[in-house]
Design a protein around this motif. Sequence first.
Motif, PDB file in Angstrom:
ATOM      1  N   GLN A   3      14.221  30.775 -77.846  1.00 23.02           N
ATOM      2  CA  GLN A   3      13.832  29.221 -77.613  1.00 23.02           C
ATOM      3  C   GLN A   3      14.457  28.941 -76.065  1.00 23.02           C
ATOM      4  O   GLN A   3      15.800  29.388 -76.039  1.00 23.02           O
ATOM      5  CB  GLN A   3      14.322  28.203 -78.658  1.00 23.02           C
ATOM      6  CG  GLN A   3      13.735  28.584 -80.035  1.00 23.02           C
ATOM      7  CD  GLN A   3      12.316  28.431 -79.963  1.00 23.02           C
ATOM      8  OE1 GLN A   3      11.706  27.355 -79.462  1.00 23.02           O
ATOM      9  NE2 GLN A   3      11.690  29.292 -80.703  1.00 23.02           N
ATOM     10  N   LEU A   4      13.842  28.504 -75.356  1.00 27.86           N
ATOM     11  CA  LEU A   4      14.451  28.166 -73.927  1.00 27.86           C
ATOM     12  C   LEU A   4      14.485  26.698 -73.933  1.00 27.86           C
ATOM     13  O   LEU A   4      13.210  26.057 -74.065  1.00 27.86           O
ATOM     14  CB  LEU A   4      13.390  28.896 -72.741  1.00 27.86           C
ATOM     15  CG  LEU A   4      13.188  30.365 -73.011  1.00 27.86           C
ATOM     16  CD1 LEU A   4      12.098  30.830 -71.936  1.00 27.86           C
ATOM     17  CD2 LEU A   4      14.565  31.152 -72.613  1.00 27.86           C
ATOM     18  N   GLU A   5      15.465  26.244 -73.432  1.00 25.71           N
ATOM     19  CA  GLU A   5      15.668  24.852 -73.178  1.00 25.71           C
ATOM     20  C   GLU A   5      16.058  24.272 -71.683  1.00 25.71           C
ATOM     21  O   GLU A   5      17.302  24.748 -71.544  1.00 25.71           O
ATOM     22  CB  GLU A   5      16.480  24.163 -74.368  1.00 25.71           C
ATOM     23  CG  GLU A   5      16.453  22.688 -74.069  1.00 25.71           C
ATOM     24  CD  GLU A   5      17.269  21.928 -75.495  1.00 25.71           C
ATOM     25  OE1 GLU A   5      17.859  22.902 -76.185  1.00 25.71           O
ATOM     26  OE2 GLU A   5      17.480  20.729 -75.556  1.00 25.71           O
ATOM     27  N   GLU A   6      15.228  23.819 -71.146  1.00 30.91           N
ATOM     28  CA  GLU A   6      15.717  23.354 -69.516  1.00 30.91           C
ATOM     29  C   GLU A   6      16.194  21.954 -69.936  1.00 30.91           C
ATOM     30  O   GLU A   6      15.946  21.190 -70.564  1.00 30.91           O
ATOM     31  CB  GLU A   6      14.470  23.515 -68.691  1.00 30.91           C
ATOM     32  CG  GLU A   6      13.715  24.746 -68.783  1.00 30.91           C
ATOM     33  CD  GLU A   6      12.650  24.938 -69.671  1.00 30.91           C
ATOM     34  OE1 GLU A   6      11.701  25.807 -69.434  1.00 30.91           O
ATOM     35  OE2 GLU A   6      12.766  24.151 -70.633  1.00 30.91           O
ATOM     36  N   SER A   7      17.346  22.077 -68.618  1.00 29.37           N
ATOM     37  CA  SER A   7      17.879  20.507 -68.761  1.00 29.37           C
ATOM     38  C   SER A   7      18.399  20.280 -67.192  1.00 29.37           C
ATOM     39  O   SER A   7      18.339  21.327 -66.447  1.00 29.37           O
ATOM     40  CB  SER A   7      18.822  20.478 -69.674  1.00 29.37           C
ATOM     41  OG  SER A   7      20.034  21.378 -69.325  1.00 29.37           O
ATOM     42  N   GLY A   8      18.552  18.900 -66.644  1.00 29.03           N
ATOM     43  CA  GLY A   8      19.427  18.914 -65.688  1.00 29.03           C
ATOM     44  C   GLY A   8      18.504  18.261 -64.689  1.00 29.03           C
ATOM     45  O   GLY A   8      18.842  17.786 -63.509  1.00 29.03           O
ATOM     46  N   GLY A   9      17.343  18.000 -65.046  1.00 30.52           N
ATOM     47  CA  GLY A   9      16.277  17.278 -64.088  1.00 30.52           C
ATOM     48  C   GLY A   9      16.701  15.911 -63.975  1.00 30.52           C
ATOM     49  O   GLY A   9      17.393  15.263 -64.592  1.00 30.52           O
ATOM     50  N   GLY A  10      15.933  15.281 -63.019  1.00 27.39           N
ATOM     51  CA  GLY A  10      16.232  13.897 -62.779  1.00 27.39           C
ATOM     52  C   GLY A  10      15.534  13.281 -61.552  1.00 27.39           C
ATOM     53  O   GLY A  10      14.746  14.119 -60.775  1.00 27.39           O
ATOM     54  N   LEU A  11      16.104  12.244 -61.016  1.00 31.96           N
ATOM     55  CA  LEU A  11      15.589  11.627 -59.814  1.00 31.96           C
ATOM     56  C   LEU A  11      16.626  11.919 -58.648  1.00 31.96           C
ATOM     57  O   LEU A  11      17.812  11.517 -59.056  1.00 31.96           O
ATOM     58  CB  LEU A  11      15.275  10.080 -60.055  1.00 31.96           C
ATOM     59  CG  LEU A  11      14.977   9.415 -58.702  1.00 31.96           C
ATOM     60  CD1 LEU A  11      13.417   9.962 -58.036  1.00 31.96           C
ATOM     61  CD2 LEU A  11      14.675   7.955 -59.104  1.00 31.96           C
ATOM     62  N   VAL A  12      16.197  12.188 -57.606  1.00 32.72           N
ATOM     63  CA  VAL A  12      17.275  12.573 -56.643  1.00 32.72           C
ATOM     64  C   VAL A  12      16.660  12.230 -55.145  1.00 32.72           C
ATOM     65  O   VAL A  12      15.266  12.358 -54.937  1.00 32.72           O
ATOM     66  CB  VAL A  12      17.796  13.949 -56.750  1.00 32.72           C
ATOM     67  CG1 VAL A  12      16.522  15.119 -56.375  1.00 32.72           C
ATOM     68  CG2 VAL A  12      18.666  14.288 -55.534  1.00 32.72           C
ATOM     69  N   GLN A  13      17.410  11.829 -54.244  1.00 28.04           N
ATOM     70  CA  GLN A  13      16.889  11.354 -52.958  1.00 28.04           C
ATOM     71  C   GLN A  13      16.848  12.812 -52.039  1.00 28.04           C
ATOM     72  O   GLN A  13      17.613  13.861 -52.293  1.00 28.04           O
ATOM     73  CB  GLN A  13      17.839  10.463 -52.146  1.00 28.04           C
ATOM     74  CG  GLN A  13      17.678   9.112 -52.547  1.00 28.04           C
ATOM     75  CD  GLN A  13      18.420   8.165 -51.882  1.00 28.04           C
ATOM     76  OE1 GLN A  13      19.576   8.614 -51.287  1.00 28.04           O
ATOM     77  NE2 GLN A  13      18.238   6.823 -51.784  1.00 28.04           N
ATOM     78  N   ALA A  14      15.802  12.749 -51.185  1.00 33.18           N
ATOM     79  CA  ALA A  14      15.534  13.954 -50.162  1.00 33.18           C
ATOM     80  C   ALA A  14      17.028  14.247 -49.641  1.00 33.18           C
ATOM     81  O   ALA A  14      17.539  13.403 -49.099  1.00 33.18           O
ATOM     82  CB  ALA A  14      14.367  13.579 -49.236  1.00 33.18           C
ATOM     83  N   GLY A  15      17.139  15.650 -49.758  1.00 31.53           N
ATOM     84  CA  GLY A  15      18.309  15.781 -48.932  1.00 31.53           C
ATOM     85  C   GLY A  15      19.506  16.078 -49.784  1.00 31.53           C
ATOM     86  O   GLY A  15      20.522  16.564 -49.482  1.00 31.53           O
ATOM     87  N   GLY A  16      19.449  15.549 -51.256  1.00 31.88           N
ATOM     88  CA  GLY A  16      20.309  15.660 -52.206  1.00 31.88           C
ATOM     89  C   GLY A  16      20.526  16.945 -52.749  1.00 31.88           C
ATOM     90  O   GLY A  16      19.667  17.893 -52.452  1.00 31.88           O
ATOM     91  N   SER A  17      21.335  16.998 -54.065  1.00 31.82           N
ATOM     92  CA  SER A  17      21.143  18.260 -54.765  1.00 31.82           C
ATOM     93  C   SER A  17      21.228  18.110 -56.150  1.00 31.82           C
ATOM     94  O   SER A  17      21.422  16.744 -56.615  1.00 31.82           O
ATOM     95  CB  SER A  17      22.615  19.043 -54.650  1.00 31.82           C
ATOM     96  OG  SER A  17      22.772  19.318 -53.239  1.00 31.82           O
TER      97      SER A  17
END
Length: 125
Positions: A3-17
């Motif tokens: 089972q693969l579970e991705e996480s950590g996504g979200g909204l970020v401003q251009a130039g960010g990390s």
Amino acid sequence: QVQLEESGGGLVQAGGSLSLSCAASGRTFSPYAMGWFRQAPGKEREFVAAISWSGSSKYYADSVKDRIFISRDNAKNTVYLQMNAVKPEDTAVYYCAEDIVRDNSGRYYSIRDHWGQGTQVTVSS
């Protein structure tokens, strides 16, 4: 089956990390090459990065070179994607996959074609 579970996504401003993680459960994904792909609205899923099972070899799409970096921790059954200097065109759902290979045309794909639910990355301008 793993089972693969991705996480950590979200909204970020251009130039960010942003840092994404993909945790595997069910069995270890070593010794397979692992990879990240992404799919933007209305577009096909595309290759982003891949890493060999040892971590010694890494491969990147031209569009993300020198900005996005893949790594893995086999002891934790986890593969990571560090996204720096993000751009609006990085907006997509990001998926990890195992057993990545490259065909004669240079296209990277997952032999197992098994995907997690993905994690949404949205980059605002």
